[in-house]
Design a protein around this motif. Sequence first.
Motif, PDB file in Angstrom:
ATOM      1  N   LEU A 285       0.819  -1.215   0.000  1.00  0.00           N
ATOM      2  CA  LEU A 285       0.000   0.000   0.000  1.00  0.00           C
ATOM      3  C   LEU A 285       0.853   1.265   0.000  1.00  0.00           C
ATOM      4  N   ASP A 286       2.124   1.123   0.375  1.00  0.00           N
ATOM      5  CA  ASP A 286       3.049   2.264   0.322  1.00  0.00           C
ATOM      6  C   ASP A 286       3.485   2.560  -1.115  1.00  0.00           C
TER       7      ASP A 286
ATOM      8  N   ASN B 204       2.524  -3.548   4.890  1.00  0.00           N
ATOM      9  CA  ASN B 204       1.903  -2.781   3.800  1.00  0.00           C
ATOM     10  C   ASN B 204       0.845  -3.614   3.065  1.00  0.00           C
TER      11      ASN B 204
ATOM     12  N   LYS C 198      -7.348   1.102   5.383  1.00  0.00           N
ATOM     13  CA  LYS C 198      -6.024   0.904   4.799  1.00  0.00           C
ATOM     14  C   LYS C 198      -5.929   1.448   3.377  1.00  0.00           C
ATOM     15  N   LEU C 199      -7.030   1.331   2.625  1.00  0.00           N
ATOM     16  CA  LEU C 199      -6.983   1.805   1.227  1.00  0.00           C
ATOM     17  C   LEU C 199      -6.960   3.330   1.136  1.00  0.00           C
TER      18      LEU C 199
ATOM     19  N   ALA D 113      -3.621   4.911   0.934  1.00  0.00           N
ATOM     20  CA  ALA D 113      -2.629   4.172   0.134  1.00  0.00           C
ATOM     21  C   ALA D 113      -2.037   5.050  -0.979  1.00  0.00           C
TER      22      ALA D 113
ATOM     23  N   ASN E  74      -0.496   1.863  -8.114  1.00  0.00           N
ATOM     24  CA  ASN E  74      -0.782   0.545  -7.543  1.00  0.00           C
ATOM     25  C   ASN E  74      -2.290   0.322  -7.350  1.00  0.00           C
ATOM     26  N   ILE E  75      -3.028   1.400  -7.165  1.00  0.00           N
ATOM     27  CA  ILE E  75      -4.487   1.261  -7.013  1.00  0.00           C
ATOM     28  C   ILE E  75      -5.081   0.710  -8.312  1.00  0.00           C
TER      29      ILE E  75
ATOM     30  N   LYS F 284     -10.539   4.991  -5.192  1.00  0.00           N
ATOM     31  CA  LYS F 284     -10.295   4.009  -4.128  1.00  0.00           C
ATOM     32  C   LYS F 284     -11.613   3.474  -3.559  1.00  0.00           C
TER      33      LYS F 284
END
Length: 328
Positions: free
Chosen positions: A188-189, A200, A214-215, A218, A237-238, A269
């Motif tokens: 998530l980083d 992460n 958590k999202l 991110a 990354n999303i 997200k």
Amino acid sequence: MAPQRVFSGIQPSGELHIGNYLGAVQNWVTLQSQHDCLFCVVDLHAITQPYDPANLPALTTDMAVSLYAAGLDPERCIVFIQSHVAEHTELNWLFSAVAPLGELERQTQFKDKSQRQESVLLGLLAYPVLQAADVLLYKASLVPVGEDQVQHLELMREIARRWNARFGQGYFPEPQPLLTRTKRVLGLDGKAKMSKSLGNTIGLFESPEAIWEKLRPAATDPARVTRKDPGTPEICNIYTLHQGFSPPEVVAEVADKCRTAGWGCIDCKRKLADHMIATLTPMRERAAALKRDPTGVTERLRAGAQRARTLAQRTIVEVRERMGFLHE
Ligand code: SF4
């Protein structure tokens, strides 16, 4: 493709997270309907790194529960624990008669990991030999792997070739890699590979609230500083996670709205969270049911090991014969 024998293993690292799921297990769930599959929790491999024997049983069980909950069905594939089938260790040793030391020493993963160990263990060097034994014991011809495992697979093919040349042409197949659709999921980083030790990850069985918590913070495309800035989905990354959890039409919408600044990252997200939660909720419920029935899990694993052992023993008898061992 005609059905083939498929083998793959996963370390007993406790409950699955979305990185393991997208990188491997999601694909396994599809493969079980197409091929003759064996999926193994590779606890013998786990001891090649520092580990705590007191934690290993729970980590192993949690991984098995995760695999069932994620959709592996004992009616359609064999799920088992590696150490429950002793033939893995036997074939590992028998392969030491043909495994090339120089190539083992040149494996990138060995070089990386051995630099981080004060005293380098034989198991770390011999890890790919045990991997070869895992796969060839069942004469599997396809191995679903990530890109980082391709070198080990080449070594496995070399071991099969050398063994065949010495003891029986054509006996072992040379397994082919099956690369997974979502190859590498970042944490998530947005920096390192998703990994529990780096904190992460999102666990497969986390609640909808925890997933959103958590999202929300991110990492995204760092060039999108304000909502008006267009983004590049391919470096976000999303977007990779959308490719894993959202249907194709939503993935296309995400790419379009990102490039045209048609929405903000939080909107994007939120959409991802909805699809992720829809996928993970039934898994969380199945995991809860399995945890309420530990005896049932033990029985499933015992039955899986029995089926694997039947296949493994057939190979070991033939291998012993060809290698010249005296019958009992
Ligand atoms: Fe990433 Fe979505 Fe933001 Fe684009 S809109 S940068 S894909 S989070």
